[in-house]
Design a protein around this motif. Sequence first.
Motif, PDB file in Angstrom:
ATOM      1  N   GLY A   1     -54.978 -12.680  14.077  1.00 14.68           N
ATOM      2  CA  GLY A   1     -55.071 -11.230  13.875  1.00 14.68           C
ATOM      3  C   GLY A   1     -55.900 -10.590  15.201  1.00 14.68           C
ATOM      4  N   ALA A   2     -56.532 -11.340  15.822  1.00 12.85           N
ATOM      5  CA  ALA A   2     -57.480 -10.562  16.851  1.00 12.85           C
ATOM      6  C   ALA A   2     -56.480 -10.452  18.167  1.00 12.85           C
ATOM      7  CB  ALA A   2     -58.693 -11.463  17.081  1.00 12.85           C
ATOM      8  N   LEU A   3     -55.392 -11.299  18.172  1.00 11.60           N
ATOM      9  CA  LEU A   3     -54.638 -11.292  19.551  1.00 11.60           C
ATOM     10  C   LEU A   3     -53.511  -9.913  19.488  1.00 11.60           C
ATOM     11  CD1 LEU A   3     -53.951 -15.051  19.436  1.00 11.60           C
ATOM     12  CD2 LEU A   3     -56.069 -13.899  20.443  1.00 11.60           C
ATOM     13  N   SER A   4     -53.671  -9.563  20.592  1.00 10.72           N
ATOM     14  CA  SER A   4     -52.731  -8.134  20.788  1.00 10.72           C
ATOM     15  C   SER A   4     -51.438  -8.607  20.914  1.00 10.72           C
ATOM     16  CB  SER A   4     -53.248  -7.496  21.994  1.00 10.72           C
ATOM     17  OG  SER A   4     -53.165  -8.082  23.205  1.00 10.72           O
ATOM     18  N   ASP A   5     -51.101  -9.535  21.480  1.00 13.07           N
ATOM     19  CA  ASP A   5     -49.737 -10.053  21.817  1.00 13.07           C
ATOM     20  C   ASP A   5     -48.883 -10.829  20.343  1.00 13.07           C
ATOM     21  OD1 ASP A   5     -49.399  -9.287  24.203  1.00 13.07           O
ATOM     22  OD2 ASP A   5     -50.427 -11.066  25.218  1.00 13.07           O
ATOM     23  N   VAL A   6     -49.708 -10.926  19.349  1.00 16.11           N
ATOM     24  CA  VAL A   6     -49.271 -11.487  17.955  1.00 16.11           C
ATOM     25  C   VAL A   6     -49.153 -10.419  16.955  1.00 16.11           C
ATOM     26  CG1 VAL A   6     -49.546 -13.309  16.589  1.00 16.11           C
ATOM     27  CG2 VAL A   6     -50.305 -13.766  18.923  1.00 16.11           C
ATOM     28  N   ASP A   7     -48.113 -10.508  16.451  1.00 16.10           N
ATOM     29  CA  ASP A   7     -48.007  -9.417  15.150  1.00 16.10           C
ATOM     30  C   ASP A   7     -47.724 -10.271  13.724  1.00 16.10           C
ATOM     31  OD1 ASP A   7     -48.117  -7.036  16.599  1.00 16.10           O
ATOM     32  OD2 ASP A   7     -46.087  -7.294  17.148  1.00 16.10           O
ATOM     33  N   LYS A   8     -48.559  -9.858  12.906  1.00 18.91           N
ATOM     34  CA  LYS A   8     -48.135 -10.497  11.462  1.00 18.91           C
ATOM     35  C   LYS A   8     -47.203  -9.482  10.894  1.00 18.91           C
ATOM     36  CE  LYS A   8     -50.750 -11.732   7.453  1.00 18.91           C
ATOM     37  NZ  LYS A   8     -52.082 -11.850   6.714  1.00 18.91           N
ATOM     38  N   VAL A   9     -46.153 -10.472  10.648  1.00 21.61           N
ATOM     39  CA  VAL A   9     -44.751  -9.861   9.974  1.00 21.61           C
ATOM     40  C   VAL A   9     -45.168  -9.772   8.461  1.00 21.61           C
ATOM     41  CG1 VAL A   9     -42.420 -10.115   9.444  1.00 21.61           C
ATOM     42  CG2 VAL A   9     -43.311 -10.887  11.793  1.00 21.61           C
ATOM     43  N   VAL A  10     -45.502 -10.612   7.842  1.00 22.25           N
ATOM     44  CA  VAL A  10     -45.714 -10.574   6.275  1.00 22.25           C
ATOM     45  C   VAL A  10     -46.639 -11.771   6.040  1.00 22.25           C
ATOM     46  CG1 VAL A  10     -43.948 -12.468   5.881  1.00 22.25           C
ATOM     47  CG2 VAL A  10     -44.499 -10.688   4.090  1.00 22.25           C
ATOM     48  N   GLY A  11     -47.368 -11.624   4.988  1.00 19.43           N
ATOM     49  CA  GLY A  11     -48.293 -12.665   4.390  1.00 19.43           C
ATOM     50  C   GLY A  11     -48.680 -12.513   2.839  1.00 19.43           C
ATOM     51  N   SER A  12     -49.003 -13.710   2.417  1.00 24.63           N
ATOM     52  CA  SER A  12     -49.358 -13.697   0.984  1.00 24.63           C
ATOM     53  C   SER A  12     -49.638 -14.893   0.226  1.00 24.63           C
ATOM     54  CB  SER A  12     -47.911 -13.133   0.011  1.00 24.63           C
ATOM     55  OG  SER A  12     -48.255 -13.232  -1.328  1.00 24.63           O
ATOM     56  N   ASP A  13     -50.848 -14.972  -0.268  1.00 24.85           N
ATOM     57  CA  ASP A  13     -51.446 -16.147  -0.828  1.00 24.85           C
ATOM     58  C   ASP A  13     -51.668 -17.218   0.103  1.00 24.85           C
ATOM     59  OD1 ASP A  13     -51.419 -15.035  -3.354  1.00 24.85           O
ATOM     60  OD2 ASP A  13     -49.550 -15.570  -3.816  1.00 24.85           O
ATOM     61  N   GLY A  14     -51.859 -16.948   1.403  1.00 29.53           N
ATOM     62  CA  GLY A  14     -52.002 -17.892   2.463  1.00 29.53           C
ATOM     63  C   GLY A  14     -51.206 -18.415   3.253  1.00 29.53           C
ATOM     64  N   SER A  15     -49.799 -18.168   2.794  1.00 28.91           N
ATOM     65  CA  SER A  15     -48.707 -18.191   3.539  1.00 28.91           C
ATOM     66  C   SER A  15     -48.453 -16.997   4.461  1.00 28.91           C
ATOM     67  CB  SER A  15     -47.331 -18.649   2.688  1.00 28.91           C
ATOM     68  OG  SER A  15     -47.353 -19.719   2.167  1.00 28.91           O
ATOM     69  N   ALA A  16     -47.964 -17.035   5.634  1.00 29.16           N
ATOM     70  CA  ALA A  16     -47.703 -16.169   6.322  1.00 29.16           C
ATOM     71  C   ALA A  16     -46.679 -16.317   7.709  1.00 29.16           C
ATOM     72  CB  ALA A  16     -49.236 -15.575   7.120  1.00 29.16           C
ATOM     73  N   ILE A  17     -46.024 -15.416   8.332  1.00 32.75           N
ATOM     74  CA  ILE A  17     -45.359 -15.354   9.286  1.00 32.75           C
ATOM     75  C   ILE A  17     -45.664 -14.289  10.209  1.00 32.75           C
ATOM     76  CG2 ILE A  17     -42.892 -15.006  10.109  1.00 32.75           C
ATOM     77  CD1 ILE A  17     -41.749 -15.571   7.218  1.00 32.75           C
ATOM     78  N   TYR A  18     -45.855 -14.964  11.443  1.00 34.75           N
ATOM     79  CA  TYR A  18     -46.276 -14.130  12.757  1.00 34.75           C
ATOM     80  C   TYR A  18     -45.026 -14.032  13.863  1.00 34.75           C
ATOM     81  CZ  TYR A  18     -50.895 -14.307  10.857  1.00 34.75           C
ATOM     82  OH  TYR A  18     -52.350 -13.876  10.207  1.00 34.75           O
ATOM     83  N   TYR A  19     -45.243 -13.128  14.884  1.00 30.93           N
ATOM     84  CA  TYR A  19     -44.097 -13.106  15.776  1.00 30.93           C
ATOM     85  C   TYR A  19     -45.168 -12.755  17.069  1.00 30.93           C
ATOM     86  CZ  TYR A  19     -40.108 -12.166  18.560  1.00 30.93           C
ATOM     87  OH  TYR A  19     -39.240 -12.238  19.498  1.00 30.93           O
ATOM     88  N   LYS A  20     -44.777 -13.575  18.097  1.00 29.92           N
ATOM     89  CA  LYS A  20     -45.558 -13.437  19.338  1.00 29.92           C
ATOM     90  C   LYS A  20     -44.622 -13.321  20.402  1.00 29.92           C
ATOM     91  CE  LYS A  20     -46.455 -18.411  20.631  1.00 29.92           C
ATOM     92  NZ  LYS A  20     -47.449 -19.161  20.968  1.00 29.92           N
ATOM     93  N   ASP A  21     -45.230 -12.194  21.239  1.00 31.91           N
ATOM     94  CA  ASP A  21     -44.316 -11.668  22.272  1.00 31.91           C
ATOM     95  C   ASP A  21     -45.404 -11.762  23.584  1.00 31.91           C
ATOM     96  OD1 ASP A  21     -42.738 -10.850  24.486  1.00 31.91           O
ATOM     97  OD2 ASP A  21     -42.124  -9.041  23.126  1.00 31.91           O
ATOM     98  N   LEU A  22     -45.703 -12.682  24.431  1.00 32.53           N
ATOM     99  CA  LEU A  22     -46.289 -13.005  25.575  1.00 32.53           C
ATOM    100  C   LEU A  22     -45.714 -12.582  26.787  1.00 32.53           C
ATOM    101  CD1 LEU A  22     -48.314 -16.338  24.871  1.00 32.53           C
ATOM    102  CD2 LEU A  22     -48.707 -14.274  23.968  1.00 32.53           C
ATOM    103  N   GLN A  23     -46.509 -11.424  27.587  1.00 28.60           N
ATOM    104  CA  GLN A  23     -45.738 -11.067  28.652  1.00 28.60           C
ATOM    105  C   GLN A  23     -46.555 -11.466  29.996  1.00 28.60           C
ATOM    106  OE1 GLN A  23     -45.474  -6.743  28.498  1.00 28.60           O
ATOM    107  NE2 GLN A  23     -45.020  -6.529  26.317  1.00 28.60           N
TER     108      GLN A  23
END
Length: 296
Positions: A19-41
């Motif tokens: 959550g503290a990383l600017s190049d990583v977005d949280k797409v969805v999360g619930s009950d400890g499961s989650a999906i993130y998307y990262k776009d490193l430039q």
Amino acid sequence: MDAADYCLQHILVIPQALGALSDVDKVVGSDGSAIYYKDLQQDLVDVEFYTNQLCLVFVEGGAETLTTWQNDQIALNEGQGVLLCQGQNLHSDFVKCTHNLKAWLVFINKQVIERFLLSVDCCLSLSKQENMGALTIEHETVTAFFKQLGLYIEHEVCIKGMLECKLLELLHILNAIYGKDLRALLQSSELALPAKRNMRRLLENERILKLSVTDLAKLSGRSISGFQREFKQAFQQTPKQWLINKRMQYAKKLITRGDMCITTVALEVGYSNVSHFIKAYKNTFGETPKQQALKG
């Protein structure tokens, strides 16, 4: 600085730290499961991370290299991924050549894993199976799964309500392809064994010179005896001999630089007693730190 402080400063615990990383977005999360998307430039190398739960990394574009605690490398290119057991320490390296690194990070909680294992014919005995830390993945059906996920995001479809269903779908896809290997990894993940860290990467950082051999063993995720045995096999000397030599080489570098007093140099390389530092330095180089400093 003790071993615990070093861990806090240098290990990225995922998914919590994402959550503290600017190049990583949280797409969805619930009950400890989650999906993130990262776009490193930009280049991002030697990032050490610890998987706090089951994690799937899938590269959509670019390339990334992961290095395990055993110093094995997992090279991931477009369309490739790796499923990481809970409790793994790895290093990530991304050097941009032509494309950004675009990747999905999927975290699956224990409840979803248990539901999946109960739904399949899972009769593996872990006593007869080698515990797995990672499973490399490359299949067009997995690529299709993430393309569909991307379409949901592109068209702003809310998937929070279907997150568990999508994760179970993903596990069933992987099960159809990898079968027993997948189930063995999932069951290994349930054991949550203490993670061993990559010893060579750990020892490359000069800040560890302030630590004791006991601290290094704890930091590496090994017992004292296991650490000493693996260390001698890897470096052909004891950890104590290696540590003294590295401390003295770094101390000589600092003294030659000329901007620190001898007491400060001693502290920088882990000696609280200056007399002990001077003795170790003279035993190594045949002259005192002061004599070295006068030579410049």
